[in-house]
Design an enzyme around this catalytic site. Structure first.
Site, PDB file in Angstrom:
ATOM      1  N   VAL A  18     -24.783  32.700  28.195  1.00  0.00           N
ATOM      2  CA  VAL A  18     -24.252  31.859  29.272  1.00  0.00           C
ATOM      3  C   VAL A  18     -24.576  30.380  29.052  1.00  0.00           C
ATOM      4  O   VAL A  18     -23.766  29.503  29.385  1.00  0.00           O
ATOM      5  CB  VAL A  18     -24.754  32.354  30.657  1.00  0.00           C
ATOM      6  N   ASP A  19     -25.728  30.066  28.474  1.00  0.00           N
ATOM      7  CA  ASP A  19     -26.119  28.659  28.318  1.00  0.00           C
ATOM      8  C   ASP A  19     -25.158  27.893  27.408  1.00  0.00           C
ATOM      9  O   ASP A  19     -24.642  26.837  27.776  1.00  0.00           O
ATOM     10  CB  ASP A  19     -27.550  28.555  27.776  1.00  0.00           C
ATOM     11  N   CYS A 104     -36.314  27.912  12.711  1.00  0.00           N
ATOM     12  CA  CYS A 104     -34.860  28.095  12.789  1.00  0.00           C
ATOM     13  C   CYS A 104     -34.184  26.809  13.270  1.00  0.00           C
ATOM     14  O   CYS A 104     -33.160  26.398  12.724  1.00  0.00           O
ATOM     15  CB  CYS A 104     -34.528  29.250  13.733  1.00  0.00           C
ATOM     16  N   GLY A 128     -27.004  24.822  23.502  1.00  0.00           N
ATOM     17  CA  GLY A 128     -27.330  25.134  24.894  1.00  0.00           C
ATOM     18  C   GLY A 128     -28.808  25.021  25.204  1.00  0.00           C
ATOM     19  O   GLY A 128     -29.296  25.620  26.163  1.00  0.00           O
ATOM     20  N   CYS A 200     -34.983  36.537  17.646  1.00  0.00           N
ATOM     21  CA  CYS A 200     -33.556  36.865  17.546  1.00  0.00           C
ATOM     22  C   CYS A 200     -33.260  37.994  16.568  1.00  0.00           C
ATOM     23  O   CYS A 200     -32.440  38.860  16.835  1.00  0.00           O
ATOM     24  CB  CYS A 200     -32.755  35.614  17.199  1.00  0.00           C
TER      25      CYS A 200
END
Length: 371
Positions: A18-19, A104, A128, A200
């Site tokens: 969503v960000d 990252c 984001g 992640c």
């Protein structure tokens, strides 16, 4: 000459969350020439042949179509393996606790991705992240995001002037509930999507199972510093300083915590009590220093520091040892300072930069038992 928004190309990294979806929407609404890029950094096909990245990319496609911007997927798996994952394994091998998100951002999102975006004619990249960039006093400054609970400058601490000069953080002035509301109002496909947590490339998988695929576990003895054996550990790489869960030590009294590691003899040191003295340090040597500003630093200055994400600000004095090393003197002893993790420096809302925790001391004595 400053370009108008419609003449300014912004390439935004989109994760399918969503960000980044709302960040892309805001840029489009502000009139920029926006391109969405999905970065594929990891081959996360599971044992059933299902790739979670495919679901995320499908969400990116849907959101980009809703917003009305072009989109592409770019594969950075090789760069990620070489620059981030290899570092991650090396640190665990050395008995330390790495921070792959910092690496990252430094090597992939604001280097490989930035270079790719510039090749696409980008004036800026955007993400984001909850952070802000401001141009003041002749240089770029990185400021905390307005949402204290979500601020991500801790993970962005290694960004340089060059990188910040090409970066936009559209969410920096917003709070998470506002972002959810915007996504809902715009009917974005990701409006109700759960936030991703954890590392992640591990995703929802069990951390121990994942790590054992790459590093052979070496079980060993769990004991106090005075030599009292309390049980067996599954492998030093599975434990971090200050950890309580997973030790499996029963009995009465205060809970037990991991207080240190002996890599040579494969011993996990444990002791009782959350506020055990063994868990506290008041001086740190940190390396791999990166400053946001190019201006020359004073050899000693006061600021605040975070020794882990979401920690409160701690008052410290920073002494420059050399261009790669700092000594940090803490006003008060700090619990569970962990070698391998990032220490990040602040002056009010401004993120000054950061470094990697290397050695920890208490009352002038090096805590060798930290590994």
């Amino acid at each position: 000459m400053n370009k108008l928004p419609h003449e300014t190309r912004v390439v935004i990294g989109m994760s399918g969350g969503v960000d980044s979806s709302v960040a892309a929407l805001l840029l489009k609404e502000q009139g920029y020439d926006v391109i969405g890029i999905f970065m594929k950094n990891w081959d996360d096909t599971d044992e059933n042949g299902v790739c979670t990245a495919t679901e995320d990319y499908n969400d990116v496609i849907e959101v980009c179509n809703q917003i009305g911007i072009p989109y592409y997927a770019v594969n950075f798996e090789k760069q990620y393996w070489d620059k981030v994952f290899t570092y991650f394994l090396d640190e665990y091998r050395a008995g330390r606790t790495p921070n792959p998100d910092v690496m990252c951002n430094k090597e992939i999102k604001f280097k490989a991705f930035l270079e790719h975006a510039i090749a696409l004619g980008a004036d800026y990249v955007a993400t984001g992240h909850y952070a802000r960039v401001a141009y003041m006093d002749g240089e770029y400054k990185m400021l905390r995001g307005v949402d204290d609970n979500k601020d991500q400058t801790y993970f962005l601490n290694q960004l340089s002037q060059e990188q910040l000069s090409k970066t936009m953080f559209p969410l920096g002035e917003l709070k998470k509930p506002q972002i959810r509301e915007m996504a809902k109002e715009a009917g974005l496909a990701t409006a109700a999507k759960k936030d991703s947590t954890g590392i992640c490339f591990i995703g929802e998988r069990n951390f121990k199972d994942f790590l054992s695929n790459y590093l052979p576990a070496q079980p060993g003895v769990m004991q106090t510093l005075s030599g009292e054996v309390k049980g067996k550990h599954d492998g030093l790489m599975y434990y971090t300083i200050g950890q309580r869960h997973g030790l499996g030590i029963g009995g009465n009294g205060d809970p037990w915590f991991a207080v240190g590691k002996n890599l040579k003899e494969n011993i996990l040191y444990v002791d009782q009590g959350f506020h055990n003295e063994l868990l506290y340090g008041d001086e740190v040597i940190a390396t791999n220093v990166g400053w946001v500003s190019n201006k020359e630093k004073e050899t000693e200055f006061k600021c605040t520091a975070k020794f882990r994400y979401r920690q409160e600000d701690n008052k410290v004095t920073v002494q420059i040892v050399d261009e790669n090393t700092v000594r940090i003197l803490c006003d008060e002893p700090i619990r569970a300072i962990t070698p391998g993790q990032a220490v990040v420096f602040y002056d009010g809302d401004e993120c000054l930069g950061g470094a990697t925790i290397d050695e920890v001391y208490r009352s002038g004595k090096k805590l060798d038992y930290l590994g």
